[in-house]
Write an enzyme that holds these catalytic residues in place. Structure first.
Site, PDB file in Angstrom:
ATOM      1  N   LYS A 191       0.836  -1.195   0.000  1.00 15.61           N
ATOM      2  CA  LYS A 191       0.000   0.000   0.000  1.00 15.61           C
ATOM      3  C   LYS A 191       0.882   1.260   0.000  1.00 15.61           C
ATOM      4  O   LYS A 191       2.092   1.169   0.198  1.00 15.61           O
ATOM      5  CB  LYS A 191      -0.948  -0.016   1.202  1.00 15.61           C
ATOM      6  CG  LYS A 191      -1.850  -1.265   1.232  1.00 15.61           C
ATOM      7  CD  LYS A 191      -2.923  -1.239   0.162  1.00 15.61           C
ATOM      8  CE  LYS A 191      -3.552  -2.549  -0.239  1.00 15.61           C
ATOM      9  NZ  LYS A 191      -4.154  -3.405   0.750  1.00 15.61           N
TER      10      LYS A 191
HETATM   11  C1  LIG Z   1      -5.240  -4.563   1.091  1.00 13.84           C
HETATM   12  C2  LIG Z   1      -6.713  -4.431   1.044  1.00 13.84           C
HETATM   13  C3  LIG Z   1      -7.508  -4.658   2.177  1.00 13.84           C
HETATM   14  C4  LIG Z   1      -6.988  -5.284   3.430  1.00 13.84           C
HETATM   15  O1  LIG Z   1      -6.008  -4.582   4.063  1.00 13.84           O
HETATM   16  P1  LIG Z   1      -5.291  -5.254   5.337  1.00 13.84           P
HETATM   17  O2  LIG Z   1      -4.589  -4.108   5.967  1.00 13.84           O
HETATM   18  O3  LIG Z   1      -4.357  -6.296   4.786  1.00 13.84           O
HETATM   19  O4  LIG Z   1      -6.340  -5.833   6.186  1.00 13.84           O
HETATM   20  C5  LIG Z   1      -8.860  -4.379   2.108  1.00 13.84           C
HETATM   21  N1  LIG Z   1      -9.416  -3.929   0.980  1.00 13.84           N
HETATM   22  C6  LIG Z   1      -8.693  -3.731  -0.145  1.00 13.84           C
HETATM   23  C7  LIG Z   1      -9.386  -3.202  -1.351  1.00 13.84           C
HETATM   24  C8  LIG Z   1      -7.328  -3.998  -0.154  1.00 13.84           C
HETATM   25  O5  LIG Z   1      -6.628  -3.859  -1.273  1.00 13.84           O
END
Ligand SMILES: *Cc1c(COP(=O)(O)O)cnc(C)c1O
Length: 384
Positions: free
Chosen positions: A191
């Site tokens: 991210k």
């Molecule tokens: C990465 C992601 C999540 C989950 O994030 P985490 O921090 O791993 O729980 C949820 N929704 C989307 C669209 C994602 O890409």
């Protein structure tokens, strides 16, 4: 890896990772300062990060948690989602979105997407029923859903935004989270800012903020910081909560990245616009861009003929280009098929995207040489 595979890899000119993060030496030094302090759990650095995040997304409050999944789960719990309730969401997302609904004992009701990959607001309007207790849109790849239209259609139904891709996003002058009851962010390694595993929730609703603050740590009415930094106070448990609180070393790693988020986004945008220019010229399809929006450029995807998708995906890997698939439509994954009886054809637009999409490397540290190498190999494989 097979012998022939190894050979093609060796002959490739470059190796372009799918993702590289932006943690720098100052970020690491900030974590070391925390590790040398006495406080390793949720404390002053988490509070500092929460204040900075709330300001950055223009909301009143922010709460650090262990993941975006946890943030969505807590937001849904806080607005009272329970067994028997239905939450409208999209099948074009990571499974976490739907799993958070299941964690509440509720049922995810999928609604098909538009060409951008975002939930189709017209179809949301048609899908709303008496059982609909929340709407959970995803701002896919970094482009915000049409929140003004969705807010109108939702009337009084709460909207929780999955903003895992959309920390920097804005549309029609609306910042992510501003028209929803809460927005949920992820700090997973791929991210735009990361602490390994982590997440946060932002909201301008004081009640929701207070409930989530309780629920993220066992429903205890006093935090560890309250209990140990002042004269000892007994704590009480007022509801049963979870163990989802963010810790100070994570917050320390995020603070500097958050300060640089826009600068980092601009570098991704530069790479993305160069990709788009080259691929448009070559006649390669990409998701539609939404109007009047600031794109977070979290992911860059192209669409190729479904029959050739995996061959092109593996061809890129063989040439040293890191790839991913974001996402195959989740209603067709085994668990969802078995539990809810979904079949191919249920959400055709999401299925079409899921069968044709390829994600390409997109991050600030991509060099011009790497960008051109990706372009050249994509075009060679898609348009031989
Ligand atoms: C990465 C992601 C999540 C989950 O994030 P985490 O921090 O791993 O729980 C949820 N929704 C989307 C669209 C994602 O890409």
């Amino acid at each position: 890896m097979s012998a022939s595979n190894a050979k093609t890899c060796e002959s490739s000119v470059l190796k372009v990772d799918f993702f590289r993060h932006n943690i720098d030496e100052r970020d690491i030094a900030r974590v070391c300062d925390v590790l040398r302090s006495k406080w390793l759990s949720t404390g002053p650095v988490t509070a500092e990060f929460e204040a900075a995040l709330a300001k950055y997304v223009r909301s009143k409050y922010a709460l650090g948690v262990m993941s975006c999944t946890a943030a969505i789960h807590l937001a849904l719990e806080a607005i009272g989602i329970k067994a028997g309730d239905e939450v409208l969401t999209t099948p074009m997302t990571f499974v976490a979105t739907a799993h958070a609904v299941l964690h509440c004992g509720a049922t995810p009701r999928f609604v098909d997407v538009e060409d951008s990959g975002n939930i189709n607001v017209d179809l949301v309007r048609k899908a709303i029923s008496k059982k609909t207790k929340a709407i959970l849109p995803v701002h896919l790849y970094g482009q915000m859903c049409d929140m003004k239209a969705l807010r109108k259609v939702a009337k009084g139904i709460p909207i929780i935004e999955d903003a895992a891709h959309a920390l920097e996003s804005e549309r029609d002058g609306v910042r992510v989270g501003q028209l929803g009851e809460a927005a949920c962010f992820s700090f997973y390694p791929t991210k735009s800012i990361t602490c390994g595993e982590g997440g946060a929730l932002t909201t301008s609703n004081r009640k929701l903020f207070e409930v989530v603050r309780l629920l993220r740590l066992h429903g205890m009415d006093k935090s560890a910081a309250d209990r140990y930094t002042k004269r000892y106070q007994h704590w009480d448990v007022v509801v049963d909560g979870w163990k989802y609180n963010m810790a100070d070393p994570q917050a320390a790693l995020l603070l500097g990245q958050l300060e640089r988020a826009e600068e980092i986004r601009k570098k991704r945008e530069r790479a993305a616009l160069r990709y788009r220019e080259a691929f448009e010229k070559a006649g390669i399809e990409m998701p539609a861009l939404v109007p009047n929006a600031k794109h977070a450029w979290h992911l860059f995807t192209i669409h190729v003929p479904p029959k050739r998708r995996d061959e092109i995906l593996h061809g890129l890997q063989d040439r040293g280009v890191g790839v991913a698939v974001n996402f195959r439509a989740i209603h067709l994954l085994t668990f969802f098929r078995k539990r809810f009886g979904f079949r191919a054809g249920d959400f055709p637009n999401a299925e079409r995207i899921g069968a044709s999409t390829i994600s390409l490397p997109l991050y600030a540290r991509l060099t011009d040489e790497e960008i051109e190498y990706v372009i050249q190999n994509v075009i060679a494989l898609v348009r031989p």
